[in-house]
Design a protein around this motif. Structure first.
Motif, PDB file in Angstrom:
ATOM      1  N   GLY A  92      38.620  37.768  39.378  1.00 31.22           N
ATOM      2  CA  GLY A  92      37.587  38.784  39.249  1.00 31.22           C
ATOM      3  C   GLY A  92      38.144  40.161  39.546  1.00 31.22           C
ATOM      4  N   PRO A  93      37.480  41.210  39.058  1.00 24.23           N
ATOM      5  CA  PRO A  93      37.933  42.576  39.333  1.00 24.23           C
ATOM      6  C   PRO A  93      37.449  43.060  40.700  1.00 24.23           C
ATOM      7  CG  PRO A  93      36.053  42.626  37.862  1.00 24.23           C
ATOM      8  CD  PRO A  93      36.351  41.180  38.119  1.00 24.23           C
ATOM      9  N   VAL A  94      38.312  43.782  41.394  1.00 22.27           N
ATOM     10  CA  VAL A  94      37.954  44.365  42.687  1.00 22.27           C
ATOM     11  C   VAL A  94      38.263  45.856  42.659  1.00 22.27           C
ATOM     12  CG1 VAL A  94      38.340  42.221  43.955  1.00 22.27           C
ATOM     13  CG2 VAL A  94      40.218  43.844  43.713  1.00 22.27           C
ATOM     14  N   LEU A  95      37.569  46.600  43.504  1.00 16.35           N
ATOM     15  CA  LEU A  95      37.770  48.039  43.588  1.00 16.35           C
ATOM     16  C   LEU A  95      37.308  48.533  44.944  1.00 16.35           C
ATOM     17  CD1 LEU A  95      34.921  49.940  41.743  1.00 16.35           C
ATOM     18  CD2 LEU A  95      34.906  47.461  42.001  1.00 16.35           C
ATOM     19  N   ALA A  96      37.660  49.764  45.252  1.00 16.38           N
ATOM     20  CA  ALA A  96      37.233  50.370  46.510  1.00 16.38           C
ATOM     21  C   ALA A  96      35.756  50.738  46.422  1.00 16.38           C
ATOM     22  CB  ALA A  96      38.070  51.614  46.801  1.00 16.38           C
ATOM     23  N   PRO A  97      35.000  50.585  47.505  1.00 17.95           N
ATOM     24  CA  PRO A  97      33.577  50.950  47.483  1.00 17.95           C
ATOM     25  C   PRO A  97      33.343  52.396  47.071  1.00 17.95           C
ATOM     26  CG  PRO A  97      34.110  49.728  49.474  1.00 17.95           C
ATOM     27  CD  PRO A  97      35.413  50.027  48.796  1.00 17.95           C
ATOM     28  N   SER A  98      34.301  53.267  47.335  1.00 21.52           N
ATOM     29  CA  SER A  98      34.133  54.684  47.009  1.00 21.52           C
ATOM     30  C   SER A  98      34.037  54.932  45.513  1.00 21.52           C
ATOM     31  CB  SER A  98      35.304  55.497  47.580  1.00 21.52           C
ATOM     32  OG  SER A  98      36.541  55.044  47.033  1.00 21.52           O
ATOM     33  N   LEU A  99      34.482  53.968  44.686  1.00 21.37           N
ATOM     34  CA  LEU A  99      34.440  54.153  43.235  1.00 21.37           C
ATOM     35  C   LEU A  99      33.109  53.744  42.625  1.00 21.37           C
ATOM     36  CD1 LEU A  99      37.975  52.965  42.032  1.00 21.37           C
ATOM     37  CD2 LEU A  99      37.164  55.276  42.487  1.00 21.37           C
ATOM     38  N   VAL A 100      32.277  53.052  43.365  1.00 23.16           N
ATOM     39  CA  VAL A 100      30.981  52.639  42.835  1.00 23.16           C
ATOM     40  C   VAL A 100      30.146  53.880  42.565  1.00 23.16           C
ATOM     41  CG1 VAL A 100      28.834  51.417  43.319  1.00 23.16           C
ATOM     42  CG2 VAL A 100      31.015  50.428  44.000  1.00 23.16           C
ATOM     43  N   GLY A 101      29.569  53.914  41.373  1.00 23.55           N
ATOM     44  CA  GLY A 101      28.784  55.076  40.989  1.00 23.55           C
ATOM     45  C   GLY A 101      29.522  55.972  40.022  1.00 23.55           C
ATOM     46  N   GLN A 102      30.851  55.805  39.924  1.00 20.96           N
ATOM     47  CA  GLN A 102      31.611  56.579  38.946  1.00 20.96           C
ATOM     48  C   GLN A 102      31.636  55.804  37.629  1.00 20.96           C
ATOM     49  OE1 GLN A 102      35.439  57.922  40.254  1.00 20.96           O
ATOM     50  NE2 GLN A 102      34.788  58.174  42.372  1.00 20.96           N
ATOM     51  N   GLY A 103      30.755  56.135  36.735  1.00 22.17           N
ATOM     52  CA  GLY A 103      30.712  55.458  35.445  1.00 22.17           C
ATOM     53  C   GLY A 103      30.050  54.105  35.513  1.00 22.17           C
ATOM     54  N   ASP A 104      29.086  53.913  36.423  1.00 23.81           N
ATOM     55  CA  ASP A 104      28.367  52.636  36.524  1.00 23.81           C
ATOM     56  C   ASP A 104      29.348  51.481  36.657  1.00 23.81           C
ATOM     57  OD1 ASP A 104      26.137  50.675  34.428  1.00 23.81           O
ATOM     58  OD2 ASP A 104      26.277  50.811  36.611  1.00 23.81           O
ATOM     59  N   ALA A 105      30.191  51.534  37.682  1.00 19.58           N
ATOM     60  CA  ALA A 105      31.274  50.567  37.832  1.00 19.58           C
ATOM     61  C   ALA A 105      30.804  49.163  38.156  1.00 19.58           C
ATOM     62  CB  ALA A 105      32.227  51.043  38.930  1.00 19.58           C
ATOM     63  N   VAL A 106      29.504  48.959  38.422  1.00 22.52           N
ATOM     64  CA  VAL A 106      29.036  47.630  38.795  1.00 22.52           C
ATOM     65  C   VAL A 106      28.755  46.747  37.581  1.00 22.52           C
ATOM     66  CG1 VAL A 106      28.088  48.372  40.993  1.00 22.52           C
ATOM     67  CG2 VAL A 106      26.657  48.464  38.948  1.00 22.52           C
ATOM     68  N   GLY A 107      28.801  47.261  36.377  1.00 24.35           N
ATOM     69  CA  GLY A 107      28.560  46.460  35.180  1.00 24.35           C
ATOM     70  C   GLY A 107      29.806  46.361  34.329  1.00 24.35           C
ATOM     71  N   PRO A 108      29.930  45.287  33.500  1.00 19.98           N
ATOM     72  CA  PRO A 108      31.124  45.138  32.660  1.00 19.98           C
ATOM     73  C   PRO A 108      31.386  46.354  31.787  1.00 19.98           C
ATOM     74  CG  PRO A 108      29.824  43.133  32.628  1.00 19.98           C
ATOM     75  CD  PRO A 108      28.998  44.166  33.339  1.00 19.98           C
ATOM     76  N   GLU A 109      30.309  46.945  31.242  1.00 22.86           N
ATOM     77  CA  GLU A 109      30.500  48.100  30.363  1.00 22.86           C
ATOM     78  C   GLU A 109      31.009  49.319  31.127  1.00 22.86           C
ATOM     79  OE1 GLU A 109      26.577  48.093  32.239  1.00 22.86           O
ATOM     80  OE2 GLU A 109      27.677  46.612  31.056  1.00 22.86           O
ATOM     81  N   GLY A 110      30.737  49.360  32.438  1.00 17.65           N
ATOM     82  CA  GLY A 110      31.181  50.497  33.232  1.00 17.65           C
ATOM     83  C   GLY A 110      32.626  50.403  33.675  1.00 17.65           C
ATOM     84  N   LEU A 111      33.227  49.218  33.539  1.00 16.69           N
ATOM     85  CA  LEU A 111      34.612  49.051  33.979  1.00 16.69           C
ATOM     86  C   LEU A 111      35.576  49.904  33.163  1.00 16.69           C
ATOM     87  CD1 LEU A 111      34.804  45.192  34.590  1.00 16.69           C
ATOM     88  CD2 LEU A 111      34.227  47.008  36.200  1.00 16.69           C
ATOM     89  N   GLY A 112      35.208  50.168  31.921  1.00 14.06           N
ATOM     90  CA  GLY A 112      36.089  50.963  31.074  1.00 14.06           C
ATOM     91  C   GLY A 112      36.188  52.409  31.500  1.00 14.06           C
ATOM     92  N   ALA A 113      35.300  52.843  32.395  1.00 17.29           N
ATOM     93  CA  ALA A 113      35.328  54.232  32.859  1.00 17.29           C
ATOM     94  C   ALA A 113      36.301  54.428  34.012  1.00 17.29           C
ATOM     95  CB  ALA A 113      33.922  54.663  33.283  1.00 17.29           C
TER      96      ALA A 113
END
Length: 232
Positions: free
Chosen positions: A106-127
């Protein structure tokens, strides 16, 4: 009839052979206290080493020597007692293998990135930038295949030599990293990383492979690993 010179030579040879036997026995006894384990570097850094103190507490009489290349040919010389290996989906565990876990990606990221380009959805991962590794360059494609999703574009790519580096980069806010869940469970528990889409079974299997004749120390280590894995 043995001559006097022959008797002297026989006595000297007997003593020498006895000394050799005693030395070999001492070496064997010392060697039996050392457990040689081979493990992939990221698995060693991210999972095994942080937990080894528990094994030492349970088995203080076993000294461990760790190598980070489980497929090297030294094991054919009986130097390696246990290898921790990852089997591909089309590989079946062998007779000397003890299954440790079924991998989930699964993909992981820093909490600080949530909200930048809707990172919580698959479509937002491209941002967000994508973090990839030389040791497993197809991890993103494997994960997308598991989701049966169309290709997700990436906003830039950063490549690292090892997965452990990519995970640290993700924790530092550099982007998204696809990783097995057991390698980041401590970071997720502490809030250092988040996995907004969870983890999915990849088909890969982690096994502990015993080499040569089974020894008490090998069995003790494999049993400890299986128990620790099952408790996670």
């Amino acid at each position: 009839m043995i001559t006097t010179d022959g008797q002297a030579l026989a006595s000297t040879l007997t003593k020498s052979l006895d000394d050799i036997d005693a030395t070999l026995l001492a070496l064997d006894e010392g060697r039996d206290k050392i457990l040689d384990v081979a493990c992939l570097s990221t698995m060693a850094i991210r999972w095994l080493i942080p937990r080894l103190h528990r094994f030492r507490q349970e088995h203080p009489d076993i000294d461990l020597r760790l190598s980070t290349d489980p497929r090297r040919p030294d094991r054919l010389l009986n130097r390696i007692d246990v290898s921790i290996l990852v089997l591909a989906p089309d590989e079946a565990p062998g007779r000397q293998d003890s299954v440790l876990l079924a991998e989930a990606l699964g993909p992981v990221l820093a909490p600080s990135l949530v909200g930048q380009g809707d990172a919580v959805g698959p479509e937002g991962l491209g941002a967000l930038p994508r973090l990839i590794t030389k040791t497993r360059p197809k991890a993103w494609e494997e994960w997308q295949a598991i989701l049966s999703s169309p290709p997700i574009p990436a906003k830039g790519v950063c490549e690292f030599e090892h997965l452990s580096l990519a995970i640290e980069a993700a924790a530092s806010g550099l982007g998204l990293c696809v990783t097995p869940d057991h390698l980041v469970q401590d970071d997720i528990a502490s809030g250092r990383l988040i996995a907004p889409l969870g983890f999915r079974a990849s088909g890969y299997t982690y096994v502990a492979r015993a080499h040569g004749r089974r020894k008490r120390k090998s069995d003790a280590f494999i049993d400890w690993m299986r128990q620790d894995m099952s408790a996670r």
